[in-house]
Every structure is written in structure tokens, then in C-alpha cells.
Design a protein around this motif. Structure first.
Motif, mmCIF file in Angstrom:
data_model
loop_
_atom_site.group_PDB
_atom_site.id
_atom_site.type_symbol
_atom_site.label_atom_id
_atom_site.label_comp_id
_atom_site.label_asym_id
_atom_site.label_seq_id
_atom_site.Cartn_x
_atom_site.Cartn_y
_atom_site.Cartn_z
ATOM 1 N N TYR A 56 -8.499 4.773 -2.852
ATOM 2 C CA TYR A 56 -7.851 3.717 -3.621
ATOM 3 C C TYR A 56 -8.047 3.986 -5.110
ATOM 4 C CZ TYR A 56 -7.605 -0.842 -5.919
ATOM 5 O OH TYR A 56 -7.332 -1.866 -6.789
ATOM 6 N N GLU A 69 -8.119 -9.438 -2.988
ATOM 7 C CA GLU A 69 -6.933 -8.983 -2.269
ATOM 8 C C GLU A 69 -5.671 -9.362 -3.038
ATOM 9 O OE1 GLU A 69 -6.795 -10.481 1.678
ATOM 10 O OE2 GLU A 69 -8.477 -9.265 2.403
ATOM 11 N N TRP A 124 -10.104 -4.360 2.724
ATOM 12 C CA TRP A 124 -10.684 -3.366 1.811
ATOM 13 C C TRP A 124 -11.463 -2.307 2.587
ATOM 14 C CZ3 TRP A 124 -8.410 -3.027 -2.507
ATOM 15 C CH2 TRP A 124 -8.042 -4.140 -3.271
ATOM 16 N N VAL A 170 0.858 -1.185 0.000
ATOM 17 C CA VAL A 170 0.000 0.000 0.000
ATOM 18 C C VAL A 170 0.896 1.236 0.000
ATOM 19 C CG1 VAL A 170 -1.867 1.210 1.170
ATOM 20 C CG2 VAL A 170 -1.728 -1.284 1.299
ATOM 21 N N LEU A 196 -3.041 -7.015 -10.030
ATOM 22 C CA LEU A 196 -4.136 -7.225 -9.101
ATOM 23 C C LEU A 196 -5.261 -7.979 -9.799
ATOM 24 C CD1 LEU A 196 -4.841 -6.402 -6.155
ATOM 25 C CD2 LEU A 196 -6.099 -4.485 -7.124
ATOM 26 N N ILE A 198 -0.974 -1.244 -4.330
ATOM 27 C CA ILE A 198 -2.261 -0.671 -3.919
ATOM 28 C C ILE A 198 -2.030 0.821 -3.750
ATOM 29 C CG2 ILE A 198 -4.115 -0.708 -2.231
ATOM 30 C CD1 ILE A 198 -3.856 -3.283 -3.758
#
Length: 444
Positions: A154, A224, A140, A114, A271, A169
Motif C-alpha cells: 500500500y 478506511e 487493512w 483498490v 483518505l 487505495i
């Protein structure tokens, strides 16, 4: 499982031993206890601990006791499969905390990459947030709560990062309203938009002009990081109605399924995402609000297991390694322009796709689903810096006389150093349905 453990504790009059809930190595030793209650207690707590318990289980799986090896193998399989259906949990406890520090906390807890983009934005250095939840929340959901508190969101537009083992992310500055989202375990469903398109084809009198109108919703289903998503049939729209209780489902949905446009990536750094264009019907006198939009997306989800077979390359020598009955052999061949070819042989792997899987196998539930064999789901190639090298196979894998498979792959990535390590992971998979529900949204 925890309820079972509580009943077990009460019936046996046993308390958890000192350190049992925090030390997986202690719990693994308890799996060989002479007392059945202690073995069950330890197995239950290890399963609840999840992936943090895997290193201790892997370290003990080579023992001589066949019963213990069977218990450990079962636990490893159960824990590896957990991530297919369970959300990664995050603790939120920030009080006047710098935004980058709060993001780093989520990154540390989950292991997911992230990041704030662009990382040098001045606003990121000055923003402070206060954020607290009574207990751990799904990843999430935690990401969106942090976004609401910190004025970021996001950004699903960045779906992959070159030369990385895990997806990026990305959180970007945005104080505007959030995209409608529905959570389901390790999955999230974004309602990207509702679109209404009207075409008029003019005609000279006395002919009449023709009008056509299209109404649709665009959905994206995310998993995820580390989970590979594939569509497993058309999206099913169970309910779509406006504030006048008019059914908005198109005739195509009367089956009640609709066809979807879907795509997924299995490459490292990408992803897992599926996209669905959902056709809808616009009534003659539509309402002003989309009162309810509900359904589910049938998917298959696959993840690599831990403790892979690891082969370290050494020039052009033939090298091999084995783990849990699977042997990986590699023979590097130096190519032109800093490229490299690697002749790879895999033996001992269950080759699920020969003969082809029957249709019912693709709809088997967790624990019985066997994903078709694809080398790209199993293999990672790394350079000396631990970055992923991109590779391709010009043809399918071929059979060896002993029942294994071989293929020659090409590693040609100008942005990476030469490959030095091959990692061959096992995989676990499941077939499931990702539900979604949205309420009270404006109609276009």
C-alpha cells in the motif's frame, strides 16, 4: 448481539426461517411480527448484516406503523454507526490466482477503490498468488496480506484522487520489507520512521563546542475510505522503552500526553489521515532495539450516511428535494469561464454548532457524539459522469427566517463537466481512541 440471538433461539425453541439470514427484505417484514421474539431475532440479524441491509430498511421506513418506523430508524442509525468502529471484513481465498484478479476481489467485496499502480506494469500481469484465511479479516490486514503474497504494498503517498467520490487505495510494486503497522478496527497506524538528528556547533578554544540531539518517531493514523478523521487531543504515549528497559519518553510526555502535528481532509476522494511527530529522549547509553512503543491517538471519526437528499439541477431553475425532515433547495447561477454559482438552502437540519459545542460534547462516546455542522461533511456535487465536482464557499452559511441556512457556493473545476446533481447526506460520528503497539524495532 449474536450471543443474545442464540439465547433467544434456545429459549423460544425457534429456528431461523428459510431465507432470513440472506434476505433483508424478509427480515424487515419480520420487524412488524406480533411475536416479540421474532421482532428481536430479525432486528439482531439485520444489525449483524450491516450496510447490505440498509436498502431494504430505507425502502420500508415510510410505512404508517409508528412503532415499526421507530424500530427501522433505530436500526438504520445503529448500522450507520457500525462503520465508525468496526473494520470492513474481507474473505481471502486465492489459489494460484492472477494478482489483478485477487485485487479485484477485495475491491468488489469492500467497494473501496483498490488499484494496482501503474496498472499496465508487466509484472502485474504475470504474478499469481495463493492466499487463504480461515475467516474474514479486517480490510487493512487483508490488504497487507495480499501485498506480502503478491510483492506489492500500500502506497500512502497517494492520499487523494481528483473528481472521485472515494479515495484511491494504491498498491505499488515492492518486494522489500513492509512498514511496521498496528491495526485497530477500521484504523491502521503506520510507524513511518525513527529519526535521530545530532547538531554540533563548533567553538574556538577555550570555549567548548555545543552538541544537541533530537530523537523522534513519525506516526500516521489512517481510517478506511469513507471515514473522516480529526484529532481530538494530543497523542498519548503510554510506553516507549529500549532493550535495556530504559524509558525513552520525553519530558513532554510526562503529563503523559504530547502535542502532535495533525491534519485531516473531509473532501471527497481524500483518505482520512492524521500525522504525529512524537518526540523521544535518547539515554546516555541507548540500547540497540526499540523493545516497545505503545499508546493511543484520541480522534473523532465522521461518516456520511446512506439515502441522501438528492437534487437534480435543471438549468437555472430553483429545485428542491426532501428526505427525513431535511429539505435541500438549490438555485444555480451561471458564471463566467464555465464556472457556476449555486445558492443552497438547507432546512430541517440539526445545527449542532450554534451555540458552540461544550468541550465535553467532543469527548462523548459512540451514540452521543454530535459532530459540529460543516457543509463539506454533508454535500457532494456530481457531474453527468458521476464524478465529484470541487466547490468552495466564500463565506459562512447564513440563517434564514425559518431557522434554515443558506450559502452561495462556487463550482469551478476545469477537469469536470458542469454539475448536474447535489447529494446532501446525513452524518454520524464518534469520539474514540486509536491504540497502537510496536515491538522489537531497530534503534537509529
Amino acid at each position: 448481539m449474536m450471543l443474545t440471538l442464540l439465547i433467544l433461539f434456545a429459549s423460544c425453541g425457534q429456528a431461523t426461517r428459510e431465507g432470513a439470514e440472506t434476505d433483508p427484505a424478509f427480515l424487515v417484514k419480520a420487524l412488524s411480527s406480533d411475536q416479540a421474539a421474532e421482532r428481536l431475532e430479525a432486528a439482531g440479524v439485520l444489525e449483524e448484516r450491516g450496510r447490505p441491509a440498509l436498502p431494504a430498511l430505507h425502502a420500508a421506513k415510510g410505512g404508517a406503523d409508528p412503532d415499526l418506523k421507530e424500530r427501522i430508524a433505530l436500526l438504520i442509525d445503529l448500522i450507520e454507526r457500525q462503520r465508525l468502529m468496526r473494520a470492513t471484513k474481507v474473505r481471502l481465498d486465492a489459489h494460484d490466482t492472477p494478482l489483478p484478479e485477487a485485487v479485484e476481489s477485495i475491491r468488489t467485496q469492500t467497494g473501496f477503490d483498490v488499484v494496482l499502480e501503474p496498472k499496465d506494469a508487466p509484472a502485474f500481469q504475470t504474478r499469481r498468488i495463493t492466499l487463504k484465511a480461515d475467516g474474514p479479516v479486517p480490510f487493512w490486514d487483508a490488504l497487507d496480506r495480499l501485498g506480502a503474497a503478491g510483492g506489492v504494498r500500500y502506497n500512502p503517498g497517494v492520499l487523494f484522487a481528483i473528481n472521485r467520490r472515494a479515495p484511491l487505495i494504491s498498491l505499488i510494486l515492492d518486494d522489500g520489507p513492509a512498514v511496521p503497522v498496528s491495526y485497530a478496527g477500521p484504523f491502521r497506524v503506520n510507524l513511518i520512521g525513527l529519526s535521530r538528528h545530532r547538531d554540533l556547533v563548533p567553538a574556538r578554544k577555550p570555549a567548548k563546542s555545543t552538541v544537541s540531539e533530537e530523537f523522534s518517531a513519525l506516526l500516521q493514523v489512517f481510517a478506511e475510505p469513507g471515514l473522516i478523521l480529526s484529532g481530538n487531543g494530543p497523542l498519548v504515549l503510554g510506553e516507549a522503552s529500549d532493550d535495556q528497559r530504559q524509558d525513552l519518553r520525553s519530558k513532554m510526555a510526562a503529563s503523559p500526553s504530547i502535542q502532535s502535528h495533525r491534519s485531516a481532509w473531509a473532501n471527497p476522494g481524500r483518505l482520512g489521515v492524521l500525522q504525529y511527530q512524537v518526540p523521544l529522549t535518547l539515554p546516555a547509553n541507548p540500547g540497540h532495539r526499540l523493545e516497545r512503543f505503545k499508546g493511543y491517538a484520541p480522534v473523532t471519526v465522521v461518516a456520511q450516511t446512506s439515502d441522501p437528499v438528492v437534487v437534480r439541477l435543471n438549468g437555472t431553475e430553483v429545485v428542491s428535494a426532501a428526505e427525513d425532515g431535511v429539505t435541500l433547495t438549490a438555485r444555480p447561477i451561471q458564471g463566467k469561464d464555465n464556472g457556476m454559482f449555486i445558492h443552497i438552502t438547507v432546512t430541517g437540519e440539526i445545527l449542532e454548532d450554534e451555540p458552540p459545542l461544550p468541550p465535553e460534547a467532543l469527548h462523548a462516546r459512540l451514540g452521543r457524539f454530535q459532530p459540529p455542522y460543516r457543509l463539506e461533511d454533508h454535500l457532494l456535487i456530481l457531474d453527468a459522469n458521476g464524478l465529484v465536482c470541487q466547490w468552495s464557499a466564500p463565506g459562512p452559511m447564513q440563517r434564514t427566517p425559518d431557522g434554515g441556512r443558506f450559502v452561495e457556493i462556487a463550482v469551478r473545476d476545469p477537469q469536470a463537466n458542469p454539475p448536474v446533481e447535489l447529494r446532501y447526506h446525513g452524518v454520524v460520528g464518534a469520539a474514540t481512541e486509536v491504540p497502537f503497539e510496536f515491538q522489537d524495532l531497530p534503534m537509529p
